[in-house]
Design a protein around this motif. Structure first.
Motif, PDB file in Angstrom:
ATOM      1  N   LEU A  56      29.861  37.669  40.834  1.00 21.25           N
ATOM      2  CA  LEU A  56      29.681  39.115  40.772  1.00 21.25           C
ATOM      3  C   LEU A  56      29.088  39.692  42.054  1.00 21.25           C
ATOM      4  O   LEU A  56      29.286  40.870  42.343  1.00 21.25           O
ATOM      5  N   GLN A  62      31.375  38.038  47.550  1.00 19.34           N
ATOM      6  CA  GLN A  62      32.785  38.365  47.680  1.00 19.34           C
ATOM      7  C   GLN A  62      33.537  37.236  48.385  1.00 19.34           C
ATOM      8  O   GLN A  62      33.181  36.832  49.481  1.00 19.34           O
ATOM      9  N   PRO A 109      36.304  32.442  38.237  1.00 25.09           N
ATOM     10  CA  PRO A 109      37.372  32.579  39.238  1.00 25.09           C
ATOM     11  C   PRO A 109      38.374  31.432  39.200  1.00 25.09           C
ATOM     12  O   PRO A 109      39.533  31.605  39.604  1.00 25.09           O
ATOM     13  N   TYR A 138      39.394  37.204  38.571  1.00 25.79           N
ATOM     14  CA  TYR A 138      38.440  37.691  39.560  1.00 25.79           C
ATOM     15  C   TYR A 138      39.171  38.522  40.604  1.00 25.79           C
ATOM     16  O   TYR A 138      40.227  38.118  41.098  1.00 25.79           O
ATOM     17  N   LEU A 139      38.631  39.690  40.934  1.00 26.06           N
ATOM     18  CA  LEU A 139      39.270  40.584  41.894  1.00 26.06           C
ATOM     19  C   LEU A 139      38.487  40.553  43.207  1.00 26.06           C
ATOM     20  O   LEU A 139      37.381  41.100  43.291  1.00 26.06           O
ATOM     21  N   ASN A 143      34.334  43.805  38.473  1.00 26.55           N
ATOM     22  CA  ASN A 143      34.512  42.399  38.094  1.00 26.55           C
ATOM     23  C   ASN A 143      33.804  42.073  36.784  1.00 26.55           C
ATOM     24  O   ASN A 143      34.277  41.236  36.006  1.00 26.55           O
ATOM     25  N   ARG A 174      36.111  43.150  34.052  1.00 27.06           N
ATOM     26  CA  ARG A 174      37.235  42.218  33.945  1.00 27.06           C
ATOM     27  C   ARG A 174      36.788  40.918  33.274  1.00 27.06           C
ATOM     28  O   ARG A 174      37.539  40.324  32.490  1.00 27.06           O
ATOM     29  N   PHE A 175      35.563  40.488  33.583  1.00 27.64           N
ATOM     30  CA  PHE A 175      35.053  39.269  32.965  1.00 27.64           C
ATOM     31  C   PHE A 175      34.868  39.459  31.465  1.00 27.64           C
ATOM     32  O   PHE A 175      35.211  38.574  30.669  1.00 27.64           O
TER      33      PHE A 175
END
Length: 254
Positions: free
Chosen positions: A24, A27, A181, A192-193, A201, A204-205
């Motif tokens: 999180l 990056q 990821p 994972y973006l 993120n 999304r998680f």
């Protein structure tokens, strides 16, 4: 001394959470970078051991407490073999909760991590996930040891049950998050973006957890923990207090 101990406990908690939540706030652009980031945190895990040794040297945990800890780790490791997460059933958390409530956060962290480690050796469940399981269980003990001391037994048991319920979901989420990821991949609708903000993120998680049934699995762990805590706490709380008294160990329970 007490203030330093609390500060050390807080640092351990923050570091432990960071190990799980790295996707999180770090990056990465590809799997290779993600693998490197994850490896760095795994290598840093021994820092926790050093921090706990500092706690021991400062008198936060004495030899008598360590003796009690060893007994409880052995018992809880055997108890875990009754469930060990099968079908979402987890029998290891209730004793961590109750013991941490009696002896404190540092004790709870060590009991949680130690119980998972010994039970994994007994069952052959040793793998790259083991350090994360140990830390996640340790965090549950850390949290339980920080609970306020309620006046009535009913209030104490309720507090532990609530923490056990919430902690069961947090445990499951953390155990998925550190490897997310790799499990869901990069991009897509649930993966994972790279380069996205923390909130994106995280959303999304959560979606990944819902779609894959992770939350449903954690419900079995939560219900098991609550039921076992409420059933055993009335007997275990006074029993642990008496055992501590005989061993000359101070407790948080008045």
């Amino acid at each position: 001394m007490l203030r330093a101990s609390r500060l050390l406990t807080a640092l351990i908690a923050v570091f432990s959470i960071a190990v799980f939540a790295w996707p999180l706030f770090i990056q990465v652009e590809n799997i290779e970078q993600a693998n490197f980031a994850q490896t760095v945190f795994i290598v840093l895990m021994p820092v926790l051991v050093i921090m706990l040794l500092v706690e021991l040297s400062n008198g936060g945990l004495g030899t008598r407490q360590l003796a009690v800890l060893g007994v409880l780790v052995t018992i809880n490791s055997a108890v875990r073999m009754l469930g060990a997460g099968t079908a979402g059933i987890e029998t290891v958390f209730f004793l961590i909760l109750i013991s941490a409530f009696v002896f404190g956060s540092s004790f709870g962290y060590l009991l949680g991590a130690g119980s998972i480690f010994v039970s994994a050796l007994l069952t052959g469940g040793v793998g790259p996930w083991l350090p994360f399981q140990m830390m996640a269980a340790g965090l549950l003990g850390l949290l339980a040891g920080a609970l306020p001391q309620a006046r009535s037994n009913w209030a104490r048991q309720t507090l532990m049950a609530v923490v056990g319920f919430i902690g069961a979901y947090l445990y499951g989420a953390l155990m998925t998050l550190w490897n997310w990821p790799f499990l869901a991949g990069m991009g897509g609708t649930l993966g994972y973006l790279p380069g996205a903000e923390i909130g994106v993120n995280l959303q999304r998680f959560i979606s990944y957890q819902l779609v894959t049934g992770g939350l449903l699995w954690d419900t079995g762990r939560a219900v098991t923990t609550v039921v076992l805590t409420l059933l055993t706490a009335p007997a275990l709380l006074p029993a642990l207090k008496r055992a501590a008294g005989r061993a000359g160990v101070e407790t948080r329970v008045g």
